[in-house]
Design an enzyme around this catalytic site. Sequence first.
Site, PDB file in Angstrom:
ATOM      1  N   HIS A  64      18.038  39.826  36.246  1.00 29.73           N
ATOM      2  CA  HIS A  64      19.412  39.743  36.768  1.00 29.73           C
ATOM      3  C   HIS A  64      20.399  40.418  35.813  1.00 29.73           C
ATOM      4  O   HIS A  64      20.916  39.793  34.897  1.00 29.73           O
ATOM      5  CB  HIS A  64      19.787  38.265  36.970  1.00 29.73           C
ATOM      6  CG  HIS A  64      21.117  38.049  37.627  1.00 29.73           C
ATOM      7  ND1 HIS A  64      21.466  36.864  38.224  1.00 29.73           N
ATOM      8  CD2 HIS A  64      22.192  38.861  37.791  1.00 29.73           C
ATOM      9  CE1 HIS A  64      22.693  36.947  38.707  1.00 29.73           C
ATOM     10  NE2 HIS A  64      23.168  38.161  38.448  1.00 29.73           N
ATOM     11  N   HIS A  66      23.730  43.519  35.711  1.00 29.68           N
ATOM     12  CA  HIS A  66      24.638  44.423  36.425  1.00 29.68           C
ATOM     13  C   HIS A  66      24.849  45.644  35.537  1.00 29.68           C
ATOM     14  O   HIS A  66      25.635  45.593  34.590  1.00 29.68           O
ATOM     15  CB  HIS A  66      25.971  43.734  36.703  1.00 29.68           C
ATOM     16  CG  HIS A  66      25.842  42.467  37.513  1.00 29.68           C
ATOM     17  ND1 HIS A  66      25.990  42.454  38.884  1.00 29.68           N
ATOM     18  CD2 HIS A  66      25.550  41.192  37.164  1.00 29.68           C
ATOM     19  CE1 HIS A  66      25.815  41.210  39.332  1.00 29.68           C
ATOM     20  NE2 HIS A  66      25.544  40.430  38.308  1.00 29.68           N
ATOM     21  N   ARG A  68      25.975  48.430  36.650  1.00 35.31           N
ATOM     22  CA  ARG A  68      27.191  49.101  37.182  1.00 35.31           C
ATOM     23  C   ARG A  68      26.960  50.592  37.437  1.00 35.31           C
ATOM     24  O   ARG A  68      26.323  50.964  38.356  1.00 35.31           O
ATOM     25  CB  ARG A  68      28.393  48.914  36.234  1.00 35.31           C
ATOM     26  CG  ARG A  68      28.582  47.498  35.677  1.00 35.31           C
ATOM     27  CD  ARG A  68      29.072  46.531  36.710  1.00 35.31           C
ATOM     28  NE  ARG A  68      29.537  45.286  36.061  1.00 35.31           N
ATOM     29  CZ  ARG A  68      29.646  44.125  36.689  1.00 35.31           C
ATOM     30  NH1 ARG A  68      29.328  44.025  37.970  1.00 35.31           N
ATOM     31  NH2 ARG A  68      30.065  43.046  36.068  1.00 35.31           N
ATOM     32  N   HIS A 237      21.127  32.061  38.523  1.00 34.79           N
ATOM     33  CA  HIS A 237      21.996  31.225  37.671  1.00 34.79           C
ATOM     34  C   HIS A 237      22.314  29.840  38.221  1.00 34.79           C
ATOM     35  O   HIS A 237      23.453  29.556  38.586  1.00 34.79           O
ATOM     36  CB  HIS A 237      23.296  31.961  37.344  1.00 34.79           C
ATOM     37  CG  HIS A 237      23.960  32.677  38.498  1.00 34.79           C
ATOM     38  ND1 HIS A 237      24.158  32.102  39.732  1.00 34.79           N
ATOM     39  CD2 HIS A 237      24.467  33.922  38.596  1.00 34.79           C
ATOM     40  CE1 HIS A 237      24.766  32.965  40.519  1.00 34.79           C
ATOM     41  NE2 HIS A 237      24.955  34.082  39.854  1.00 34.79           N
ATOM     42  N   ASP A 309      22.176  37.515  33.534  1.00 33.69           N
ATOM     43  CA  ASP A 309      23.319  37.839  34.400  1.00 33.69           C
ATOM     44  C   ASP A 309      24.315  38.702  33.614  1.00 33.69           C
ATOM     45  O   ASP A 309      25.528  38.464  33.653  1.00 33.69           O
ATOM     46  CB  ASP A 309      23.982  36.578  34.955  1.00 33.69           C
ATOM     47  CG  ASP A 309      25.049  36.893  36.007  1.00 33.69           C
ATOM     48  OD1 ASP A 309      25.110  38.057  36.462  1.00 33.69           O
ATOM     49  OD2 ASP A 309      25.813  35.985  36.363  1.00 33.69           O
ATOM     50  N   HIS A 313      32.500  43.745  31.982  1.00 37.87           N
ATOM     51  CA  HIS A 313      33.798  44.172  32.518  1.00 37.87           C
ATOM     52  C   HIS A 313      34.610  44.731  31.354  1.00 37.87           C
ATOM     53  O   HIS A 313      34.347  44.395  30.199  1.00 37.87           O
ATOM     54  CB  HIS A 313      34.552  42.988  33.122  1.00 37.87           C
ATOM     55  CG  HIS A 313      33.881  42.374  34.312  1.00 37.87           C
ATOM     56  ND1 HIS A 313      33.875  42.977  35.555  1.00 37.87           N
ATOM     57  CD2 HIS A 313      33.183  41.234  34.456  1.00 37.87           C
ATOM     58  CE1 HIS A 313      33.212  42.207  36.412  1.00 37.87           C
ATOM     59  NE2 HIS A 313      32.769  41.150  35.763  1.00 37.87           N
TER      60      HIS A 313
HETATM   61  C1  NCD Z   1      28.905  39.015  38.394  1.00 38.62           C
HETATM   62  C2  NCD Z   1      29.522  40.419  38.319  1.00 38.62           C
HETATM   63  O1  NCD Z   1      30.465  40.602  37.559  1.00 38.62           O
HETATM   64  O2  NCD Z   1      29.032  41.321  38.988  1.00 38.62           O
HETATM   65  N1  NCD Z   1      29.840  38.092  37.833  1.00 38.62           N
HETATM   66  C3  NCD Z   1      29.584  36.867  37.366  1.00 38.62           C
HETATM   67  O3  NCD Z   1      30.531  36.151  36.998  1.00 38.62           O
HETATM   68  N2  NCD Z   1      28.368  36.391  37.249  1.00 38.62           N
HETATM   69  C4  NCD Z   1      28.535  38.653  39.782  1.00 38.62           C
HETATM   70  C5  NCD Z   1      27.542  37.509  39.884  1.00 38.62           C
HETATM   71  O4  NCD Z   1      26.410  37.607  39.409  1.00 38.62           O
HETATM   72  O5  NCD Z   1      27.868  36.484  40.457  1.00 38.62           O
HETATM   73 ZN    ZN Z   2      25.124  38.494  38.463  1.00 40.53          ZN
HETATM   74 ZN    ZN Z   3      25.916  35.581  40.834  1.00 38.47          ZN
END
Ligand code: NCD
Ligand code: ZN
Ligand code: ZN
Length: 445
Positions: A64, A66, A68, A237, A309, A313
């Site tokens: 898991h 991101h 981007r 999560h 996760d 950002h």
């Molecule tokens: C994730 C994201 O920023 O893409 N943000 C988060 O707070 N976990 C999205 C997600 O996994 O829910």
């Molecule tokens: Zn996520």
């Molecule tokens: Zn999520």
Amino acid sequence: VNRLETSINLFNLKAFYAGRISSCGIHIEGGRIARIAKETNLPPADRRIDCGGHLVIPGLIDCHVHLRDLGFSYKEDFYTGTAAAAAGGFTSVLDMPNTSPPTDSPQRLAEKMALAQRKAIVNVGFHVAPPSDPADLSRMRLNGAFSCKFYLLKPMGNVEVRHPDVLRDYLRECRRAKMPATIHAEDGLVIERQLAASSSAITLKRFLQAHTPEAEYRSAKAVLETAGVGTKVHFCHITSCKALELIGRARRKMRISCEVTPHHLLLNDRELERIGPVALTVPPVRPEMERQRLLVACQRGSIDVLATDHAPHSLSEKLGEDYSKIAAGIAGLETALPLVLTLVKKGRLRLKPVIEMLTSKPAQVFGIRNKGVLRPGADADITVVDTRRRFKIRASEFKSKAKHSPFDGWSCIGRPIMTFVAGRLVMDHGEMMANPGEGAILRPK
Ligand code: NCD
Ligand code: ZN
Ligand code: ZN
Ligand code: ZN
């Protein structure tokens, strides 16, 4: 694919091999583990690497993240995200589809694969978003998608999966496509209504009153009632005891798995209040009681997988007064292993299950071939860990573009010092050794 021609012997190490930690050496050939044996019994190799007596484990797998890129490449891209992975000891990651544009068609999946192939330094696989044409699910499965992600908090792309009838149709299509369903369980319709009822800025308190453990539980329950037997469901999560108990009961008749993140194991709501928006993630970190229960659940083996996760950002997106507008997400790839090893040192978790939750378990859950274990024939994805190394987390030194973390300044014991991907040293004591494009694209078995 450029296969590694040289052979390597890793020596002076303790390997997590066949369920035990034992002194041995590892012979690597053609990017694979060829032999694990007493050092003196290894065949000769072109190159010998001294592992300093440290712990050698399978390369970590994060199901898991991101990464981007595309329209969000200012937050992270396939190079920086996979560099963060390598720095954190991760050799394979599964990328989430909530990008700009979302990964919601065979075409977009193919584009992402091609881009990652040029930039990544560790292995990358992909989850996809529900496509407008449900029949595209089986196409994307055949093309290598690991799961379809159902984000039940807010709409992702064009499909409104928060409506039970739409969700049912897509879950049915997943079953036909033999595609696992990966779930962000939060009751988004109710949360949205609660937050919209407020005319002023959403304070942290109001945010937490909407994003409750109950909202997680309701959402997970709706999925389990909707998914027929035979649909493979993975919950991302998980943060609360009630949802875990529900999942535990459903395991008896369905193929279910779930994950927990390091931040939900380490932070509570008071910590969030103290640190502020940098610690904001969804679902949010919970009251201390829930955190303690999550640790116990890990100890008991009720949680399959540890996942970061990793949700980078930009710093400006993480600031503000209105918690419904602050970007939620924590960059976790470079802190996960040190944080959980520190929990192990403190006696709150046990080493073997923790390693399995970061390696063989995610490989099993998502069907990642030849990875997650050290054994002859497996890919030489290997992480060397100094389990005694004390250091302070410094977010400003992250390889990730997100150079902030709720754990900035925390003291840890244990750190990855070398990361090998297919026998190639990609990270050596914090230095990036790989060129963009050396990672491989993963496809399910
Ligand atoms: C994730 C994201 O920023 O893409 N943000 C988060 O707070 N976990 C999205 C997600 O996994 O829910
Ligand atoms: Zn996520
Ligand atoms: Zn999520
Ligand atoms: Zn050989």
